[in-house]
Scaffold this motif. Structure first.
Motif, PDB file in Angstrom:
ATOM      1  N   TYR A  98       4.975  12.404  -8.399  1.00 48.00           N
ATOM      2  CA  TYR A  98       6.111  13.248  -9.214  1.00 48.00           C
ATOM      3  C   TYR A  98       6.283  14.503 -10.260  1.00 48.00           C
ATOM      4  CZ  TYR A  98       8.200  12.239 -13.800  1.00 48.00           C
ATOM      5  OH  TYR A  98       9.385  12.519 -13.981  1.00 48.00           O
ATOM      6  N   GLY A 102       9.583  14.922  -9.311  1.00 49.88           N
ATOM      7  CA  GLY A 102      10.619  14.545 -10.439  1.00 49.88           C
ATOM      8  C   GLY A 102      10.084  15.198 -11.652  1.00 49.88           C
ATOM      9  N   GLY A 105      13.576  17.903 -13.764  1.00 48.21           N
ATOM     10  CA  GLY A 105      14.076  17.839 -12.016  1.00 48.21           C
ATOM     11  C   GLY A 105      14.066  19.319 -11.625  1.00 48.21           C
ATOM     12  N   GLN A 106      12.840  19.599 -11.552  1.00 47.57           N
ATOM     13  CA  GLN A 106      12.618  20.855 -11.156  1.00 47.57           C
ATOM     14  C   GLN A 106      12.785  22.245 -10.742  1.00 47.57           C
ATOM     15  OE1 GLN A 106      13.231  19.983  -6.770  1.00 47.57           O
ATOM     16  NE2 GLN A 106      12.369  18.201  -7.100  1.00 47.57           N
TER      17      GLN A 106
END
Length: 131
Positions: A98, A102, A105-106
């Motif tokens: 995660y 995730g 939003g990178q």
């Protein structure tokens, strides 16, 4: 701090005591270990500073992750910083994945304050391997 490379990103790994303003790139997401009351107390004690430094996401991992997540949510609500996300994972691999795929939003820097837990480091390194 140790650096793990992941695609075009870096994850800075250290302990809670390693974390300092000089090591920060903001905004950031942070992976924190939650295995004991002492760790929960340390993270909660540092959380206000992390929020002020630009933390946008707390990823809690470990057997006490849900409890730490709840404590951080209360602290975040009390501070009025409603844009901060908290997640919890009792599965180490899922928590590490995660963070990598995730969290934020990178688009944000990644930190893992988990160096005292070799099992989390191993899961993070494994999740960061790209073929």
């Amino acid at each position: 701090m140790q650096i793990i490379n992941f695609d075009n990103r870096e994850i800075a790994i250290g302990s809670l005591s390693d974390f300092s303003v000089e090591n920060i790139s903001t905004p950031f997401a942070i992976l924190v270990a939650a295995f004991s009351q002492q760790e929960l107390d340390e993270v909660v004690g540092l959380a206000k500073d992390l929020i002020e430094l630009g933390c946008k996401e707390f990823c809690c991992v470990g057997v006490e992750a849900e409890r730490l997540h709840d404590q951080l949510d209360h602290l975040i609500e009390d501070s009025g910083s409603y844009d901060i996300v908290t997640t919890w994972h009792d599965n180490l691999v899922e928590g590490c994945e995660y963070l990598l795929f995730g969290a934020g939003g990178q688009q944000i820097a990644l930190f893992g304050l988990v160096s005292k837990h070799p099992e989390i480091l191993e899961a993070l390194k494994k999740a960061a391997q790209t073929d």
